[in-house]
Design an enzyme around this catalytic site. Structure first.
Site, PDB file in Angstrom:
ATOM      1  N   ASP A  19       0.840  -1.200   0.000  1.00 41.80           N
ATOM      2  CA  ASP A  19       0.000   0.000   0.000  1.00 41.80           C
ATOM      3  C   ASP A  19       0.877   1.253   0.000  1.00 41.80           C
ATOM      4  O   ASP A  19       1.976   1.241   0.559  1.00 41.80           O
ATOM      5  CB  ASP A  19      -0.904  -0.029   1.255  1.00 41.80           C
ATOM      6  CG  ASP A  19      -2.060   0.945   1.138  1.00 41.80           C
ATOM      7  OD1 ASP A  19      -2.266   1.524   0.053  1.00 41.80           O
ATOM      8  OD2 ASP A  19      -2.772   1.138   2.149  1.00 41.80           O
ATOM      9  N   GLY A  20       0.360   2.311  -0.605  1.00 39.31           N
ATOM     10  CA  GLY A  20       1.037   3.607  -0.528  1.00 39.31           C
ATOM     11  C   GLY A  20       1.679   4.073  -1.824  1.00 39.31           C
ATOM     12  O   GLY A  20       2.372   5.097  -1.835  1.00 39.31           O
TER      13      GLY A  20
ATOM     14  N   ARG B 232       0.344   7.627  -2.692  1.00 41.36           N
ATOM     15  CA  ARG B 232       0.885   8.667  -1.804  1.00 41.36           C
ATOM     16  C   ARG B 232       2.355   8.941  -2.117  1.00 41.36           C
ATOM     17  O   ARG B 232       2.811  10.075  -2.081  1.00 41.36           O
ATOM     18  CB  ARG B 232       0.731   8.240  -0.327  1.00 41.36           C
ATOM     19  CG  ARG B 232      -0.631   8.591   0.247  1.00 41.36           C
ATOM     20  CD  ARG B 232      -0.920   7.818   1.512  1.00 41.36           C
ATOM     21  NE  ARG B 232      -1.391   6.475   1.200  1.00 41.36           N
ATOM     22  CZ  ARG B 232      -1.683   5.569   2.132  1.00 41.36           C
ATOM     23  NH1 ARG B 232      -1.539   5.856   3.401  1.00 41.36           N
ATOM     24  NH2 ARG B 232      -2.142   4.391   1.767  1.00 41.36           N
ATOM     25  N   TRP B 233       3.082   7.892  -2.435  1.00 42.61           N
ATOM     26  CA  TRP B 233       4.515   8.044  -2.783  1.00 42.61           C
ATOM     27  C   TRP B 233       4.652   8.977  -3.981  1.00 42.61           C
ATOM     28  O   TRP B 233       5.494   9.873  -3.986  1.00 42.61           O
ATOM     29  CB  TRP B 233       5.081   6.661  -3.110  1.00 42.61           C
ATOM     30  CG  TRP B 233       6.551   6.602  -3.356  1.00 42.61           C
ATOM     31  CD1 TRP B 233       7.528   6.355  -2.436  1.00 42.61           C
ATOM     32  CD2 TRP B 233       7.221   6.787  -4.621  1.00 42.61           C
ATOM     33  NE1 TRP B 233       8.766   6.363  -3.047  1.00 42.61           N
ATOM     34  CE2 TRP B 233       8.604   6.633  -4.390  1.00 42.61           C
ATOM     35  CE3 TRP B 233       6.785   7.056  -5.911  1.00 42.61           C
ATOM     36  CZ2 TRP B 233       9.551   6.734  -5.402  1.00 42.61           C
ATOM     37  CZ3 TRP B 233       7.732   7.175  -6.931  1.00 42.61           C
ATOM     38  CH2 TRP B 233       9.097   7.015  -6.666  1.00 42.61           C
TER      39      TRP B 233
ATOM     40  N   ARG C 140       0.072   9.220 -10.388  1.00 36.83           N
ATOM     41  CA  ARG C 140      -0.035   8.004  -9.573  1.00 36.83           C
ATOM     42  C   ARG C 140       0.695   6.810 -10.195  1.00 36.83           C
ATOM     43  O   ARG C 140       1.256   5.983  -9.492  1.00 36.83           O
ATOM     44  CB  ARG C 140      -1.522   7.647  -9.366  1.00 36.83           C
ATOM     45  CG  ARG C 140      -2.252   8.570  -8.407  1.00 36.83           C
ATOM     46  CD  ARG C 140      -3.721   8.160  -8.289  1.00 36.83           C
ATOM     47  NE  ARG C 140      -3.852   6.795  -7.789  1.00 36.83           N
ATOM     48  CZ  ARG C 140      -3.786   6.461  -6.512  1.00 36.83           C
ATOM     49  NH1 ARG C 140      -3.608   7.392  -5.595  1.00 36.83           N
ATOM     50  NH2 ARG C 140      -3.933   5.217  -6.137  1.00 36.83           N
TER      51      ARG C 140
ATOM     52  N   HIS D  77       3.062   3.360  -8.874  1.00 37.24           N
ATOM     53  CA  HIS D  77       2.889   1.930  -9.160  1.00 37.24           C
ATOM     54  C   HIS D  77       4.151   1.366  -9.822  1.00 37.24           C
ATOM     55  O   HIS D  77       4.560   0.247  -9.545  1.00 37.24           O
ATOM     56  CB  HIS D  77       1.668   1.712 -10.063  1.00 37.24           C
ATOM     57  CG  HIS D  77       0.374   2.081  -9.399  1.00 37.24           C
ATOM     58  ND1 HIS D  77       0.045   1.659  -8.128  1.00 37.24           N
ATOM     59  CD2 HIS D  77      -0.679   2.834  -9.822  1.00 37.24           C
ATOM     60  CE1 HIS D  77      -1.148   2.130  -7.805  1.00 37.24           C
ATOM     61  NE2 HIS D  77      -1.609   2.855  -8.806  1.00 37.24           N
TER      62      HIS D  77
ATOM     63  N   SER E 211      -6.848  -6.035  -6.092  1.00 37.66           N
ATOM     64  CA  SER E 211      -7.998  -6.566  -5.357  1.00 37.66           C
ATOM     65  C   SER E 211      -9.261  -6.466  -6.203  1.00 37.66           C
ATOM     66  O   SER E 211      -9.320  -5.680  -7.161  1.00 37.66           O
ATOM     67  CB  SER E 211      -8.192  -5.786  -4.052  1.00 37.66           C
ATOM     68  OG  SER E 211      -8.831  -4.557  -4.319  1.00 37.66           O
TER      69      SER E 211
ATOM     70  N   LEU F 276      11.598 -20.561  -3.882  1.00 43.61           N
ATOM     71  CA  LEU F 276      10.553 -19.687  -3.320  1.00 43.61           C
ATOM     72  C   LEU F 276       9.299 -19.827  -4.173  1.00 43.61           C
ATOM     73  O   LEU F 276       9.391 -19.858  -5.409  1.00 43.61           O
ATOM     74  CB  LEU F 276      11.016 -18.215  -3.348  1.00 43.61           C
ATOM     75  CG  LEU F 276       9.964 -17.166  -2.991  1.00 43.61           C
ATOM     76  CD1 LEU F 276       9.669 -17.188  -1.482  1.00 43.61           C
ATOM     77  CD2 LEU F 276      10.418 -15.759  -3.383  1.00 43.61           C
TER      78      LEU F 276
ATOM     79  N   ARG G 263       1.547  -5.104   6.217  1.00 43.27           N
ATOM     80  CA  ARG G 263       0.879  -4.062   5.413  1.00 43.27           C
ATOM     81  C   ARG G 263       1.699  -2.788   5.530  1.00 43.27           C
ATOM     82  O   ARG G 263       2.073  -2.379   6.630  1.00 43.27           O
ATOM     83  CB  ARG G 263      -0.552  -3.809   5.882  1.00 43.27           C
ATOM     84  CG  ARG G 263      -1.223  -2.747   5.002  1.00 43.27           C
ATOM     85  CD  ARG G 263      -2.696  -2.606   5.215  1.00 43.27           C
ATOM     86  NE  ARG G 263      -3.245  -1.697   4.211  1.00 43.27           N
ATOM     87  CZ  ARG G 263      -4.457  -1.758   3.719  1.00 43.27           C
ATOM     88  NH1 ARG G 263      -5.288  -2.691   4.135  1.00 43.27           N
ATOM     89  NH2 ARG G 263      -4.876  -0.890   2.816  1.00 43.27           N
TER      90      ARG G 263
ATOM     91  N   LEU H  24      -7.180  -5.353   6.891  1.00 40.62           N
ATOM     92  CA  LEU H  24      -6.842  -6.444   5.972  1.00 40.62           C
ATOM     93  C   LEU H  24      -7.441  -6.251   4.586  1.00 40.62           C
ATOM     94  O   LEU H  24      -7.031  -6.919   3.632  1.00 40.62           O
ATOM     95  CB  LEU H  24      -7.283  -7.792   6.554  1.00 40.62           C
ATOM     96  CG  LEU H  24      -6.445  -8.281   7.741  1.00 40.62           C
ATOM     97  CD1 LEU H  24      -7.020  -9.563   8.312  1.00 40.62           C
ATOM     98  CD2 LEU H  24      -4.995  -8.511   7.323  1.00 40.62           C
TER      99      LEU H  24
ATOM    100  N   GLU I  22       0.270 -13.571  12.229  1.00 40.30           N
ATOM    101  CA  GLU I  22       0.753 -12.401  12.966  1.00 40.30           C
ATOM    102  C   GLU I  22       0.684 -11.214  12.014  1.00 40.30           C
ATOM    103  O   GLU I  22       1.042 -11.335  10.838  1.00 40.30           O
ATOM    104  CB  GLU I  22       2.200 -12.614  13.434  1.00 40.30           C
ATOM    105  CG  GLU I  22       2.374 -13.794  14.376  1.00 40.30           C
ATOM    106  CD  GLU I  22       1.616 -13.632  15.689  1.00 40.30           C
ATOM    107  OE1 GLU I  22       1.472 -12.489  16.159  1.00 40.30           O
ATOM    108  OE2 GLU I  22       1.134 -14.653  16.219  1.00 40.30           O
TER     109      GLU I  22
HETATM  110  C1  FPP Z   1      -1.718   0.166  -3.414  1.00 39.46           C
HETATM  111  O1  FPP Z   1      -1.291   1.495  -3.548  1.00 39.46           O
HETATM  112  C2  FPP Z   1      -1.168  -0.703  -4.437  1.00 39.46           C
HETATM  113  C3  FPP Z   1      -1.910  -1.292  -5.442  1.00 39.46           C
HETATM  114  C4  FPP Z   1      -3.344  -1.076  -5.576  1.00 39.46           C
HETATM  115  C5  FPP Z   1      -1.341  -2.175  -6.451  1.00 39.46           C
HETATM  116  C6  FPP Z   1      -0.008  -2.794  -6.211  1.00 39.46           C
HETATM  117  C7  FPP Z   1       0.709  -2.820  -7.510  1.00 39.46           C
HETATM  118  C8  FPP Z   1       2.037  -2.781  -7.689  1.00 39.46           C
HETATM  119  C9  FPP Z   1       2.993  -2.813  -6.565  1.00 39.46           C
HETATM  120  C10 FPP Z   1       2.647  -2.640  -9.055  1.00 39.46           C
HETATM  121  C11 FPP Z   1       2.662  -3.830  -9.951  1.00 39.46           C
HETATM  122  C12 FPP Z   1       2.567  -5.170  -9.320  1.00 39.46           C
HETATM  123  C13 FPP Z   1       3.389  -6.214  -9.582  1.00 39.46           C
HETATM  124  C14 FPP Z   1       3.146  -7.512  -8.923  1.00 39.46           C
HETATM  125  C15 FPP Z   1       4.556  -6.123 -10.460  1.00 39.46           C
HETATM  126  P1  FPP Z   1      -2.402   2.663  -3.658  1.00 39.46           P
HETATM  127  O2  FPP Z   1      -2.522   3.044  -5.063  1.00 39.46           O
HETATM  128  O3  FPP Z   1      -3.684   2.236  -3.014  1.00 39.46           O
HETATM  129  O4  FPP Z   1      -1.701   3.764  -2.787  1.00 39.46           O
HETATM  130  P2  FPP Z   1      -2.418   4.976  -2.013  1.00 39.46           P
HETATM  131  O5  FPP Z   1      -3.280   4.376  -0.940  1.00 39.46           O
HETATM  132  O6  FPP Z   1      -1.269   5.748  -1.464  1.00 39.46           O
HETATM  133  O7  FPP Z   1      -3.227   5.747  -3.040  1.00 39.46           O
END
Ligand code: FPP
Length: 242
Positions: free
Chosen positions: A14-15, A18-19, A27, A31, A59, A125, A182, A189, A201
């Site tokens: 997550d994040g 925001r990053w 945005r 990603h 999700s 793995l 997380r 969750l 955990e």
């Molecule tokens: C949450 O950040 C992250 C996601 C919804 C997607 C995760 C995707 C990746 C890490 C990139 C590609 C994946 C793979 C497996 C190569 P957010 O957008 O909800 O962040 P925010 O809450 O700060 O807006």
């Protein structure tokens, strides 16, 4: 492998948004940086002798995002599957995905199948990606599958138990996660592995996912080592004390 190293670690990444916002970027750049963190987490899991790493990549609720962002997320996922395939093979990493496949763009479905096939012998793995996954949908599908088994006389309703339920869950037959991490400071969750999380955990890290590095992974493992896992029973010391 050190005592008390989790066998199965799952991560809610997550994040990313925001990053990017903190840097005045769109945005998608978050990603993109998040995909780099996926590579680092996978390497860290290998180095620490973790046998299974599950990542929440998309999700079932993420479909509510703007079409452009969904398109970028799937493009990044496909790019990752294609460009990392050989490195996964070379490093003994088996990649599989779970979740609904019928709604995925065809090129992503194809890249998933090809990477699963190419990496199927990896024994170091098991990297699992949750893609178009949601635990509630997984429960409904499982209930439906068992109901059909009952209708067909394969199982009696009274025979439905934890084992039969686990057998029909989408997310497969790997052992439940020992540790769920997380990032980005959120403490929920979000419909991730709700059945399998029963005795996991939980570890919440304030860092945003693109910044999550090996040190953060190690901090989560160190924290895990301090936990006493009782699974509803008593600790060994309490048992010995009577
Ligand atoms: C949450 O950040 C992250 C996601 C919804 C997607 C995760 C995707 C990746 C890490 C990139 C590609 C994946 C793979 C497996 C190569 P957010 O957008 O909800 O962040 P925010 O809450 O700060 O807006």
């Amino acid at each position: 492998m050190p005592v008390n190293t989790p066998q199965h670690v799952a991560i809610i990444m997550d994040g990313n948004g925001r990053w990017a916002r903190q840097r005045g970027m769109p945005r998608w750049r978050g990603h993109e940086a998040g995909a780099g963190a996926v590579r680092r987490a996978t390497e860290a899991a290998c180095r620490h002798g973790i046998s299974c790493l599950t990542l929440y990549a998309f999700s079932s609720e993420n479909w509510k995002r703007p079409a452009k962002e969904i398109h970028i997320l799937f493009s990044l996922l496909r790019r990752y599957l294609v460009t990392e395939r050989q490195a996964l093979v070379d490093n003994g990493i088996r990649l599989t995905a779970f979740g609904r496949r019928d709604r995925l763009p065809a090129p992503v479905r194809q890249a998933l199948c090809e990477t699963e096939e190419a990496t199927r012998r990896g024994g170091r793995l098991h990297l699992r990606l949750a893609v178009d996954y949601g635990a509630r949908h997984e429960f409904i599908d499982a209930a439906r599958a068992l109901a059909w088994e009952a209708v067909r006389g394969i199982i009696l309703p009274d025979q439905i138990d934890e084992r039969s339920f686990e057998r029909v869950l989408l997310s497969g037959t790997v052992p439940a996660p020992d540790l769920i991490i997380r990032t980005a400071g959120e403490r929920r969750l979000s419909n991730f592995l709700l059945w399998q999380a029963a005795y996991a955990e939980l570890y919440f890290c304030p860092k945003l996912w693109p910044d999550f590095d090996e040190g953060d992974f190690e901090a989560a493992l160190a924290d895990f080592r301090t936990r006493t896992r009782k699974f509803g029973s008593l600790s060994q010391a309490a048992c010995a004390a009577g």
